[in-house]
Structure formats: structure tokens, C-alpha cells
Design a protein around this motif. Structure first.
Motif, PDB file in Angstrom:
ATOM      1  N   ASN A   5       0.799  -1.263  -0.083  1.00 42.14           N
ATOM      2  CA  ASN A   5      -0.269   0.107   0.095  1.00 42.14           C
ATOM      3  C   ASN A   5       0.778   1.423   0.031  1.00 42.14           C
ATOM      4  O   ASN A   5       0.199   2.281  -0.083  1.00 42.14           O
ATOM      5  CB  ASN A   5      -0.883  -0.035   1.287  1.00 42.14           C
ATOM      6  N   HIS A   6       2.199   1.006   0.102  1.00 40.44           N
ATOM      7  CA  HIS A   6       2.975   2.456   0.149  1.00 40.44           C
ATOM      8  C   HIS A   6       3.011   2.942  -1.475  1.00 40.44           C
ATOM      9  O   HIS A   6       2.930   2.331  -2.376  1.00 40.44           O
ATOM     10  CB  HIS A   6       4.439   1.885   0.405  1.00 40.44           C
ATOM     11  N   PRO A   7       2.950   4.361  -1.442  1.00 37.02           N
ATOM     12  CA  PRO A   7       2.788   5.030  -2.828  1.00 37.02           C
ATOM     13  C   PRO A   7       3.758   4.746  -3.812  1.00 37.02           C
ATOM     14  O   PRO A   7       3.658   4.489  -4.928  1.00 37.02           O
ATOM     15  CB  PRO A   7       2.905   6.354  -2.121  1.00 37.02           C
ATOM     16  N   LYS A   8       4.887   4.405  -3.285  1.00 32.90           N
ATOM     17  CA  LYS A   8       6.164   4.196  -4.131  1.00 32.90           C
ATOM     18  C   LYS A   8       6.335   2.521  -4.472  1.00 32.90           C
ATOM     19  O   LYS A   8       7.133   2.108  -5.121  1.00 32.90           O
ATOM     20  CB  LYS A   8       7.613   4.621  -3.521  1.00 32.90           C
ATOM     21  N   CYS A   9       5.444   1.650  -3.865  1.00 27.31           N
ATOM     22  CA  CYS A   9       5.262   0.192  -4.385  1.00 27.31           C
ATOM     23  C   CYS A   9       4.882   0.119  -5.818  1.00 27.31           C
ATOM     24  O   CYS A   9       3.483   0.431  -5.955  1.00 27.31           O
ATOM     25  CB  CYS A   9       4.694  -0.398  -3.116  1.00 27.31           C
ATOM     26  N   LYS A  10       5.502  -0.774  -6.471  1.00 26.88           N
ATOM     27  CA  LYS A  10       4.807  -0.888  -7.847  1.00 26.88           C
ATOM     28  C   LYS A  10       3.860  -1.896  -7.868  1.00 26.88           C
ATOM     29  O   LYS A  10       2.924  -2.092  -8.443  1.00 26.88           O
ATOM     30  CB  LYS A  10       5.986  -1.411  -8.745  1.00 26.88           C
ATOM     31  N   ASP A  11       4.278  -3.099  -7.107  1.00 23.31           N
ATOM     32  CA  ASP A  11       3.371  -4.182  -6.929  1.00 23.31           C
ATOM     33  C   ASP A  11       3.936  -5.118  -6.014  1.00 23.31           C
ATOM     34  O   ASP A  11       4.555  -5.056  -5.243  1.00 23.31           O
ATOM     35  CB  ASP A  11       3.462  -4.997  -8.680  1.00 23.31           C
ATOM     36  N   LYS A  12       3.191  -6.357  -6.128  1.00 17.20           N
ATOM     37  CA  LYS A  12       3.419  -7.413  -4.788  1.00 17.20           C
ATOM     38  C   LYS A  12       4.994  -7.868  -5.037  1.00 17.20           C
ATOM     39  O   LYS A  12       5.648  -7.932  -4.034  1.00 17.20           O
ATOM     40  CB  LYS A  12       2.502  -8.272  -4.819  1.00 17.20           C
ATOM     41  N   GLN A  13       5.461  -7.887  -6.165  1.00 17.42           N
ATOM     42  CA  GLN A  13       6.946  -8.337  -6.461  1.00 17.42           C
ATOM     43  C   GLN A  13       7.855  -7.494  -5.710  1.00 17.42           C
ATOM     44  O   GLN A  13       8.741  -7.668  -5.083  1.00 17.42           O
ATOM     45  CB  GLN A  13       7.161  -8.896  -7.633  1.00 17.42           C
ATOM     46  N   HIS A  14       7.309  -6.217  -6.015  1.00 16.62           N
ATOM     47  CA  HIS A  14       8.523  -5.027  -5.227  1.00 16.62           C
ATOM     48  C   HIS A  14       8.287  -5.184  -4.089  1.00 16.62           C
ATOM     49  O   HIS A  14       9.291  -4.997  -3.489  1.00 16.62           O
ATOM     50  CB  HIS A  14       8.097  -3.912  -6.155  1.00 16.62           C
ATOM     51  N   ALA A  15       7.273  -5.133  -3.599  1.00 13.43           N
ATOM     52  CA  ALA A  15       7.182  -5.404  -1.922  1.00 13.43           C
ATOM     53  C   ALA A  15       7.874  -6.494  -1.434  1.00 13.43           C
ATOM     54  O   ALA A  15       8.611  -6.226  -0.509  1.00 13.43           O
ATOM     55  CB  ALA A  15       5.494  -5.377  -1.611  1.00 13.43           C
ATOM     56  N   GLU A  16       7.829  -7.526  -1.931  1.00 16.26           N
ATOM     57  CA  GLU A  16       8.575  -8.675  -1.648  1.00 16.26           C
ATOM     58  C   GLU A  16       9.908  -8.347  -1.426  1.00 16.26           C
ATOM     59  O   GLU A  16      10.745  -8.834  -0.738  1.00 16.26           O
ATOM     60  CB  GLU A  16       8.042 -10.044  -2.280  1.00 16.26           C
ATOM     61  N   GLU A  17      10.436  -7.834  -2.612  1.00 21.77           N
ATOM     62  CA  GLU A  17      12.014  -7.526  -2.909  1.00 21.77           C
ATOM     63  C   GLU A  17      12.479  -6.592  -1.692  1.00 21.77           C
ATOM     64  O   GLU A  17      13.402  -6.817  -1.268  1.00 21.77           O
ATOM     65  CB  GLU A  17      12.112  -6.919  -4.259  1.00 21.77           C
ATOM     66  N   VAL A  18      11.509  -5.547  -1.528  1.00 18.01           N
ATOM     67  CA  VAL A  18      11.946  -4.700  -0.577  1.00 18.01           C
ATOM     68  C   VAL A  18      11.902  -5.296   0.857  1.00 18.01           C
ATOM     69  O   VAL A  18      13.094  -4.752   1.654  1.00 18.01           O
ATOM     70  CB  VAL A  18      11.069  -3.450  -0.313  1.00 18.01           C
ATOM     71  N   VAL A  19      11.091  -5.862   1.274  1.00 13.32           N
ATOM     72  CA  VAL A  19      11.027  -6.645   2.519  1.00 13.32           C
ATOM     73  C   VAL A  19      12.109  -7.486   2.602  1.00 13.32           C
ATOM     74  O   VAL A  19      13.034  -7.596   3.601  1.00 13.32           O
ATOM     75  CB  VAL A  19       9.685  -7.540   2.687  1.00 13.32           C
ATOM     76  N   GLU A  20      12.337  -8.309   1.868  1.00 10.15           N
ATOM     77  CA  GLU A  20      13.640  -9.129   1.710  1.00 10.15           C
ATOM     78  C   GLU A  20      14.980  -8.508   1.819  1.00 10.15           C
ATOM     79  O   GLU A  20      15.786  -8.876   2.366  1.00 10.15           O
ATOM     80  CB  GLU A  20      13.675  -9.988   0.363  1.00 10.15           C
ATOM     81  N   GLU A  21      14.985  -7.358   1.263  1.00  2.87           N
ATOM     82  CA  GLU A  21      16.391  -6.598   1.293  1.00  2.87           C
ATOM     83  C   GLU A  21      16.534  -6.168   2.526  1.00  2.87           C
ATOM     84  O   GLU A  21      17.766  -6.161   2.991  1.00  2.87           O
ATOM     85  CB  GLU A  21      16.066  -5.302   0.344  1.00  2.87           C
ATOM     86  N   VAL A  22      15.562  -5.713   3.562  1.00  2.00           N
ATOM     87  CA  VAL A  22      16.051  -5.121   4.780  1.00  2.00           C
ATOM     88  C   VAL A  22      15.366  -6.177   5.796  1.00  2.00           C
ATOM     89  O   VAL A  22      15.820  -5.426   7.003  1.00  2.00           O
ATOM     90  CB  VAL A  22      15.235  -3.637   5.054  1.00  2.00           C
ATOM     91  N   PHE A  23      15.167  -7.335   5.534  1.00  2.00           N
ATOM     92  CA  PHE A  23      14.592  -8.149   6.761  1.00  2.00           C
ATOM     93  C   PHE A  23      15.400  -8.480   7.779  1.00  2.00           C
ATOM     94  O   PHE A  23      15.173  -8.324   8.925  1.00  2.00           O
ATOM     95  CB  PHE A  23      14.025  -9.438   5.955  1.00  2.00           C
ATOM     96  N   ARG A  24      16.595  -8.804   7.366  1.00  3.45           N
ATOM     97  CA  ARG A  24      17.626  -9.414   8.353  1.00  3.45           C
ATOM     98  C   ARG A  24      17.867  -8.315   9.482  1.00  3.45           C
ATOM     99  O   ARG A  24      17.677  -8.625  10.661  1.00  3.45           O
ATOM    100  CB  ARG A  24      18.757  -9.807   7.787  1.00  3.45           C
ATOM    101  N   SER A  25      18.383  -7.328   8.887  1.00  7.48           N
ATOM    102  CA  SER A  25      18.712  -6.286   9.923  1.00  7.48           C
ATOM    103  C   SER A  25      17.303  -5.614  10.676  1.00  7.48           C
ATOM    104  O   SER A  25      17.589  -5.589  12.004  1.00  7.48           O
ATOM    105  CB  SER A  25      19.414  -5.140   9.242  1.00  7.48           C
TER     106      SER A  25
END
Length: 229
Positions: free
Chosen positions: A196-216
Motif C-alpha cells: 500500500n506504500h505510494p512508491k510500491c509498484k506491485d506485490k513483487q516489488h514489496a517482496e523484494e523490499v521486505v527481503e532486502e531489509v529483513f535481516r537487519s
């Protein structure tokens, strides 16, 4: 013997009383209403239901503000971080989209009375939103940055208790593993929020962003020393 005059019921009174009874019965049952009466009936019923939902939500909220270990802890930690949780900024409202609640840095916490059906859902929801409040106070979240948004969503899902093993066991009929199940739940909830973020393109984009910052973000349990998973 009383000198009070005896009141007799004339035909007009009887007719008026019968018509009142018929109208009352129609509005209580919704049967045989005209189109105009149906609109009025549905609106009246909607207002009554929403009023009852908000009253119940406020009852749950007041209980959790006083007795919930997670809620009271988070409020204290926000204070220690230099913020203040004004109870007047935690509001039960009727939401137009399906969700349990939300956080706005300027407005506070919204609790969706028409979707929260018990005090434990409210406890998890309020705890979740208070993690956002803490992050906003302590770390100065840039809500326009999709990675910042993803990080606080990961932390909120993990720290609030909504992905605790017992809660998730009930929700998913036990088809999960202990540690990995907690992480999967956190990722799933964070992705649903980031979409639901304005800069999110689609579900795949959301998954990629979450995965990128997940560990820290997942490993940062502040203000808790550790979390029960």
C-alpha cells in the motif's frame, strides 16, 4: 372508592395504537417496508451497529491501556525515547477498508472498531501501532521511504505479538514450524502493508523490499531485550 373518571378507549385511539404497533414491528423486523422505509431502516440499523462496535472497541482499548503488558511497556518506552502517547490520540473508528488499524505520525493510532472483534485482536493491533509510534519517535522514520516503511512493518509484526506461535497456530491451524513460521508470518504481514506504500509498484516489488531489509530489521528487537517467538 376512587372518584377518578374512567378513561375509555375509542375507535380512533385503538386504530392509532394498532398502527403504531404495526410500524414498530415493521422496523424491528424489516418486513413489508417501502423502499424509502427500507433505506431509513438500514441506515438506523447501521448507525446502531457501528455505535455498539465503537463502544466495545473503547472498552477493549481502556482495558489494554491499563492491563496489557506489551501496551503499557511500549507506552513507557515511547516516553523514555522522548515521546508521549496521548490517550486521546488512540481512537476507535469505523474504517472503510478492511484492516485492524493504522498509525499516522500527526494523528496517532486508529483502531478499526468494525473489524476488531475481540480484545486480543485489539491488543495485538494496538501493540503493532505503538511499535510504529516508538520507531517514529526513536528513529525518525521517513514514511516516504519505502525501505523505512518496510523496516518498521517488519519490527511491528515481529514485536507486537501478532505473529507469536500461539496466535499464529490458531490462525493457520497449526501448519507452521516454530522459528521459521514466525519469520514467514512477519514477512507476509510486512509485504501486505508495503504493497500500500505510494512508491510500491506491485506485490513483487514489496517482496523484494521486505527481503532486502529483513535481516537487519528483524534482528533489531529494541526496545525489547528479546522476543518470544
Amino acid at each position: 372508592m376512587s372518584n377518578e373518571p374512567t378513561k375509555t378507549l375509542n375507535a380512533s385511539d385503538a386504530s392509532s395504537g394498532f398502527n403504531w404497533w404495526i410500524r414498530t414491528l415493521k422496523y424491528k423486523t424489516g418486513i413489508n417496508l417501502t423502499d424509502q422505509e427500507k433505506v431509513a431502516y438500514e441506515e438506523e440499523r447501521k448507525i446502531k451497529t457501528e455505535t455498539e462496535q465503537c463502544a466495545k472497541c473503547n472498552e477493549y482499548k481502556d482495558f489494554m491501556l491499563q492491563y496489557s503488558p506489551t501496551v503499557t511497556f511500549m507506552i513507557d518506552q515511547i516516553r523514555r525515547a522522548g515521546g508521549y502517547v496521548d490517550p486521546a490520540k488512540i481512537n476507535c473508528e469505523i474504517c472503510t477498508v478492511p484492516r485492524y488499524g493504522g498509525f499516522n505520525p500527526g494523528l496517532g493510532v486508529q483502531l478499526c472498531a468494525n473489524y476488531i472483534d475481540n480484545r486480543w485482536v485489539l491488543n495485538d493491533t494496538l501493540s503493532h501501532e505503538l511499535v510504529h509510534w516508538y520507531d517514529n519517535t526513536r528513529f525518525k522514520v521517513d514514511w516516504g521511504d519505502i525501505r523505512h516503511h518496510a523496516c518498521t512493518e517488519i519490527r511491528a509484526a515481529s514485536l507486537s505479538g501478532e505473529c507469536a506461535i500461539v496466535t499464529e497456530f490458531k490462525r493457520r491451524l497449526g501448519f507452521m514450524r516454530y522459528a521459521k513460521g514466525h519469520q514467514a508470518c512477519v514477512k507476509r504481514k510486512a509485504i501486505l502493508s508495503v504493497i500500500n506504500h505510494p512508491k510500491c509498484k506491485d506485490k513483487q516489488h514489496a517482496e523484494e523490499v521486505v527481503e532486502e531489509v529483513f535481516r537487519s530489521c528483524f534482528n533489531d528487537t529494541r526496545p525489547f531485550e528479546t522476543i518470544y517467538r
